[in-house]
Design a protein around this motif. Structure first.
Motif, PDB file in Angstrom:
ATOM      1  N   SER A  59      17.868  36.684 -14.553  1.00  0.00           N
ATOM      2  CA  SER A  59      17.552  36.025 -15.810  1.00  0.00           C
ATOM      3  C   SER A  59      16.142  35.455 -15.683  1.00  0.00           C
ATOM      4  N   HIS A  60      15.492  35.215 -16.806  1.00  0.00           N
ATOM      5  CA  HIS A  60      14.136  34.665 -16.734  1.00  0.00           C
ATOM      6  C   HIS A  60      14.128  33.256 -16.185  1.00  0.00           C
ATOM      7  N   THR A  61      15.269  32.555 -16.312  1.00  0.00           N
ATOM      8  CA  THR A  61      15.366  31.219 -15.741  1.00  0.00           C
ATOM      9  C   THR A  61      15.251  31.298 -14.213  1.00  0.00           C
ATOM     10  N   TYR A  95       1.016  39.369 -15.906  1.00  0.00           N
ATOM     11  CA  TYR A  95       0.883  38.059 -16.552  1.00  0.00           C
ATOM     12  C   TYR A  95       1.809  38.112 -17.765  1.00  0.00           C
ATOM     13  N   ARG A  96       2.895  37.328 -17.697  1.00  0.00           N
ATOM     14  CA  ARG A  96       3.898  37.338 -18.789  1.00  0.00           C
ATOM     15  C   ARG A  96       3.398  36.434 -19.918  1.00  0.00           C
ATOM     16  N   THR A  97       2.656  37.017 -20.851  1.00  0.00           N
ATOM     17  CA  THR A  97       1.980  36.184 -21.858  1.00  0.00           C
ATOM     18  C   THR A  97       2.927  35.524 -22.853  1.00  0.00           C
ATOM     19  N   VAL A 150      -2.693  42.036 -17.926  1.00  0.00           N
ATOM     20  CA  VAL A 150      -2.122  41.185 -18.964  1.00  0.00           C
ATOM     21  C   VAL A 150      -1.100  42.006 -19.739  1.00  0.00           C
ATOM     22  N   ARG A 151       0.131  41.562 -19.676  1.00  0.00           N
ATOM     23  CA  ARG A 151       1.157  42.251 -20.446  1.00  0.00           C
ATOM     24  C   ARG A 151       1.190  41.655 -21.846  1.00  0.00           C
ATOM     25  N   THR A 152       1.169  42.500 -22.843  1.00  0.00           N
ATOM     26  CA  THR A 152       1.232  41.964 -24.206  1.00  0.00           C
ATOM     27  C   THR A 152       2.616  41.350 -24.424  1.00  0.00           C
ATOM     28  N   ASP A 169      16.246  37.409 -23.588  1.00  0.00           N
ATOM     29  CA  ASP A 169      16.617  36.022 -23.257  1.00  0.00           C
ATOM     30  C   ASP A 169      15.402  35.098 -23.317  1.00  0.00           C
ATOM     31  N   LYS A 170      14.246  35.631 -23.743  1.00  0.00           N
ATOM     32  CA  LYS A 170      13.054  34.776 -23.841  1.00  0.00           C
ATOM     33  C   LYS A 170      12.862  34.275 -25.271  1.00  0.00           C
ATOM     34  N   LEU A 171      11.879  33.401 -25.432  1.00  0.00           N
ATOM     35  CA  LEU A 171      11.661  32.811 -26.756  1.00  0.00           C
ATOM     36  C   LEU A 171      11.321  33.870 -27.791  1.00  0.00           C
ATOM     37  N   ILE A 231       7.402  50.677 -17.174  1.00  0.00           N
ATOM     38  CA  ILE A 231       8.516  51.616 -17.185  1.00  0.00           C
ATOM     39  C   ILE A 231       9.761  50.780 -16.930  1.00  0.00           C
ATOM     40  N   GLU A 232      10.449  50.468 -18.017  1.00  0.00           N
ATOM     41  CA  GLU A 232      11.627  49.606 -17.880  1.00  0.00           C
ATOM     42  C   GLU A 232      12.767  50.040 -18.802  1.00  0.00           C
ATOM     43  N   VAL A 233      12.513  51.096 -19.555  1.00  0.00           N
ATOM     44  CA  VAL A 233      13.573  51.678 -20.377  1.00  0.00           C
ATOM     45  C   VAL A 233      13.822  53.063 -19.769  1.00  0.00           C
ATOM     46  N   ILE A 259       6.612  49.512 -12.939  1.00  0.00           N
ATOM     47  CA  ILE A 259       8.055  49.621 -13.206  1.00  0.00           C
ATOM     48  C   ILE A 259       8.672  48.228 -13.295  1.00  0.00           C
ATOM     49  N   GLY A 260       9.283  47.953 -14.420  1.00  0.00           N
ATOM     50  CA  GLY A 260       9.975  46.675 -14.610  1.00  0.00           C
ATOM     51  C   GLY A 260      11.426  46.875 -14.226  1.00  0.00           C
ATOM     52  N   THR A 261      11.702  46.698 -12.927  1.00  0.00           N
ATOM     53  CA  THR A 261      13.057  47.019 -12.456  1.00  0.00           C
ATOM     54  C   THR A 261      14.122  46.095 -13.053  1.00  0.00           C
ATOM     55  N   ASN A 262      13.724  44.872 -13.423  1.00  0.00           N
ATOM     56  CA  ASN A 262      14.745  43.946 -13.966  1.00  0.00           C
ATOM     57  C   ASN A 262      15.423  44.571 -15.177  1.00  0.00           C
ATOM     58  N   ASP A 263      14.591  45.092 -16.066  1.00  0.00           N
ATOM     59  CA  ASP A 263      15.159  45.721 -17.253  1.00  0.00           C
ATOM     60  C   ASP A 263      15.609  47.148 -16.969  1.00  0.00           C
ATOM     61  N   LEU A 264      14.840  47.852 -16.146  1.00  0.00           N
ATOM     62  CA  LEU A 264      15.214  49.255 -15.887  1.00  0.00           C
ATOM     63  C   LEU A 264      16.644  49.326 -15.328  1.00  0.00           C
ATOM     64  N   ASP A 312      24.172  43.814 -18.420  1.00  0.00           N
ATOM     65  CA  ASP A 312      23.350  42.728 -18.935  1.00  0.00           C
ATOM     66  C   ASP A 312      22.806  41.889 -17.769  1.00  0.00           C
ATOM     67  N   ARG A 313      21.488  41.760 -17.698  1.00  0.00           N
ATOM     68  CA  ARG A 313      20.890  41.092 -16.530  1.00  0.00           C
ATOM     69  C   ARG A 313      21.185  39.607 -16.469  1.00  0.00           C
ATOM     70  N   VAL A 314      21.648  39.001 -17.565  1.00  0.00           N
ATOM     71  CA  VAL A 314      21.908  37.560 -17.528  1.00  0.00           C
ATOM     72  C   VAL A 314      23.399  37.222 -17.578  1.00  0.00           C
ATOM     73  N   CYS A 360       6.722  45.646 -10.811  1.00  0.00           N
ATOM     74  CA  CYS A 360       6.519  44.222 -11.036  1.00  0.00           C
ATOM     75  C   CYS A 360       7.835  43.502 -11.304  1.00  0.00           C
ATOM     76  N   GLY A 361       8.954  44.227 -11.238  1.00  0.00           N
ATOM     77  CA  GLY A 361      10.267  43.582 -11.371  1.00  0.00           C
ATOM     78  C   GLY A 361      10.607  42.856 -10.076  1.00  0.00           C
ATOM     79  N   GLU A 362      11.698  42.134 -10.083  1.00  0.00           N
ATOM     80  CA  GLU A 362      12.073  41.311  -8.927  1.00  0.00           C
ATOM     81  C   GLU A 362      12.347  42.125  -7.665  1.00  0.00           C
TER      82      GLU A 362
HETATM   83  C1  PEP Z   1      11.099  43.636 -15.677  1.00  0.00           C
HETATM   84  O1  PEP Z   1      11.842  43.903 -16.618  1.00  0.00           O
HETATM   85  O2  PEP Z   1      11.298  44.023 -14.512  1.00  0.00           O
HETATM   86  C2  PEP Z   1       9.912  42.793 -15.888  1.00  0.00           C
HETATM   87  C3  PEP Z   1       9.030  42.601 -14.946  1.00  0.00           C
HETATM   88  O3  PEP Z   1       9.801  42.179 -17.097  1.00  0.00           O
HETATM   89  P1  PEP Z   1      10.622  40.884 -17.511  1.00  0.00           P
HETATM   90  O4  PEP Z   1      11.391  40.413 -16.310  1.00  0.00           O
HETATM   91  O5  PEP Z   1       9.656  39.867 -17.991  1.00  0.00           O
HETATM   92  O6  PEP Z   1      11.509  41.397 -18.594  1.00  0.00           O
END
Ligand code: PEP
Ligand code: MG
Length: 588
Positions: free
Chosen positions: A198-200, A305-307, A341-343, A349-351, A440-442, A461-466, A474-476, A512-514
């Motif tokens: 989770s982003h928390t 950078y998570r803008t 910089v990520r748009t 789960d973010k604002l 790449i997260e979808v 690669i955004g592995t959290n979402d991928l 669900d990641r959270v 760049c995922g966890e």
């Molecule tokens: C990801 O999905 O891996 C990622 C880095 O983006 P976020 O965690 O901000 O969704």
């Protein structure tokens, strides 16, 4: 901190979400309504506190009767009956007696004791299968909040964050709760809900504070201000630690600090494997005040950078100039290295960037990432113009989140080109060759990486979402957290597919995922051919040391082996075996 001899040591377990050890008093916040201030009271003040409680209840009852009358005269119907039910609740002798006895038992102020009793009551109601009764919890929250307000007629807000350092124990925390908490006093946190990705939890790792999620305790049962130890390595929360436990943890913390100092001293060493393959190790950031930690960590730039966290201060994105200033600060701080910089990636789960009229049934499958930016071109172009302005001051790349296919990428790039055109006409300097990256997260993007690669300069690669989208977990959601498998064969095949598509088109792929910061899988990721890892600054030195301990040739053949395996545990074991052999001290 010596434990009270009368109170037994209690250990709760949860999922470790951010490493580290915190030792301090607990501050409890539950769900439903905001927690009041807490303080200890002496024995002789107990009757006074009980009296304060009675007065707050009496005042609330008078207000409710008044409200009921007003409503009756306005509507002339039975809607006002609801207030009768509220008054009845405040006349319930069992409840009133319970609060009085809790004041005595906890030796804590009346409003906090009342809060704890009501939260327990609410928790019991939330578990009742009858939906009608469950819905009544909102009424109870409402009347409870009213009583709490009536303790403070001097207009002082009763929501309270303790002045001193504390460990936060909460039912749940949103990323904005976490981000807006007073970081100087926050030693760590534990939540009943939540999961590691989770982003928390991500924010906890960014702040460098230990955290536990999915705790097996009803938080409100825990007495506020109880001395405790939070072990973010094993996921344990220990209340009233004995002297022996306290010493054990003080020594673990000292050992970890020593290791961290050693790792920090190597921050300028190249992040190169023993056989000479160099990886870029960069940092993920959410806030500008993390930049100091970025420089200290030895990061070679900012890889993410998570803008969207710029949304926290106001309710909307800051304007072009404010954004440009923020991006420039990052660029200048990382001196000579790249800033990606990520748009805006709002939603999920973010604002949200704007409130939707109706809640989304599936926010993670809904209005988030690049979809929001493409639907709000004015806002999107403001951000792109700000990034372009900052590109005149140093190396900067732009990266689009949640891209699901080529058409979205092309549309986003059209906006970028249009912004370049505008800025040229306005004689504003920018980098006309600004690299464009795709997250790449979808899964569809990972599968079609070969189609995306000709149109961009890098993949991250955004592995959290991928992972969540690939295995439909669900990641959270803590109920399915066990099914969230970073080394699921499908996930590693998608990583491999992305890396190969990238290298076939001469572009690099990072993560760049966890997963990038998890040293259990560093051998696997290196072996799959990933060229950049972007991780939270606190853990960056550890990942650097892991890279320096590995041989690329060994990792590559392990990855080949892993790609033939059918189970996530088999794949994890292949990686773990190398990790334990090459850097046992980091794995403790
Ligand atoms: C990801 O999905 O891996 C990622 C880095 O983006 P976020 O965690 O901000 O969704
Ligand atoms: Mg993501």
């Amino acid at each position: 901190m010596a434990a009270s001899p009368k109170k037994p040591e209690i250990t709760y377990s949860g999922i470790p979400a951010s490493p580290g050890i915190a030792i301090g008093p607990i501050h409890v916040i539950a769900r439903g309504f905001s927690s009041p201030e807490i303080y200890h009271i002496s024995e002789k003040l107990i009757p006074d506190e009980q009296k304060r409680f009675e007065q707050a209840v009496e005042l609330t009852k008078r207000q409710l009767v008044e409200l009921q009358k007003r409503l009756e005269s306005l509507s002339g119907n039975d809607d006002s009956e609801i207030f009768e039910a509220h008054v009845m609740l405040l006349e319930d002798k069992t409840l009133l007696n319970k609060v009085s006895s809790e004041i005595e038992k906890r030796k804590q102020n009346a409003e906090y004791s009342f809060y704890a009793v009501m939260q327990n009551f609410l928790e019991a109601m939330r578990r009742i299968p009858d939906p009608y009764l469950r819905e009544r919890t909102a009424d109870i929250e409402d009347v409870s909040q009213r009583v709490l307000r009536n303790f403070h007629l001097d207009d002082e807000p009763n929501h309270h964050e303790p002045d001193g350092k504390h460990i936060l124990l909460a039912y749940d925390l949103s990323p904005s709760d976490t981000a807006s908490s007073n970081r100087r006093n926050l030693m760590g946190f534990a939540t009943e809900q939540g999961s590691v990705n989770s982003h928390t939890a991500i924010l906890a790792r960014s702040f460098g504070v230990p955290a536990i999620v999915g705790l097996n305790a009803s938080v409100i049962q825990v007495t506020a201000l109880t001395p405790c130890i939070l072990d973010g390595y094993s996921g344990k929360l220990i209340l009233n630690p004995t002297e022996e436990t306290f010493e054990k943890y003080a020594s673990i913390a000292a050992k970890k600090d020593k290791l961290q100092t050693e790792l920090d001293s190597k921050r300028d060493e190249a992040t190169e494997t023993t056989d000479g393959r160099e990886l870029t190790l960069s940092a993920n950031i959410e806030f500008l005040d993390e930049l100091k930690q970025v420089s200290k960590s030895g990061a070679k730039g900012v890889g993410l950078y998570r803008t969207e966290f710029l949304l926290l201060n106001g309710k909307e994105m800051p304007d072009e100039f404010e954004q440009a200033e923020a991006y420039q600060k990052v660029v200048k701080e990382v001196k000579g290295h790249m800033t990606i910089v990520r748009t805006l990636d709002s939603g999920g789960d973010k604002l949200p960037v704007e409130l939707l009229t109706e809640p989304e049934p599936n926010p993670f499958l809904g209005w988030r990432g690049i979809r929001v930016s493409l639907a709000r071109p004015g806002m999107f172009r403001e951000q792109l113009r700000a990034i372009l302005r900052a590109s005149a001051f140093g190396k900067i790349s732009v990266m689009f989140p949640l891209v699901s296919g080529v058409s979205e990428l092309m549309e986003a790039k059209e906006h970028l080109l249009r912004c370049m055109d505008e800025l040229s006409k306005e004689n504003i300097a920018f980098d006309a060759y600004i690299p464009v990256g795709v997250m790449i997260e979808v899964p569809s993007a990972a599968v079609c990486a070969d189609l995306l690669a000709p149109h961009c300069d890098f993949f991250s690669i955004g592995t959290n979402d991928l992972i969540q989208y690939t295995v439909a977990v669900d990641r959270v959601n803590p109920h399915v957290a066990k099914l969230y498998k970073p080394t699921h064969p499908a996930v590693i095949r998608l990583i491999k597919n992305t890396v190969d598509a990238g290298s076939n088109h001469g572009i690099w792929t990072g993560i760049c995922g966890e997963m990038a910061g998890d040293i259990n899988v560093t051998p696997l990721l290196i072996g799959l051919g990933v060229e950049e890892l972007s991780v939270s600054p606190k853990i960056l030195p550890k990942v650097g040391q892991a890279i320096r301990s590995l041989s690329y040739a060994q990792c590559a053949s392990a990855a080949d082996e892993a790609l033939k395996k059918a189970n996530s545990s088999e794949i994890m074991n292949i990686s773990l075996e190398i990790a334990r052999d090459r850097y046992p001290d980091l794995m403790e």
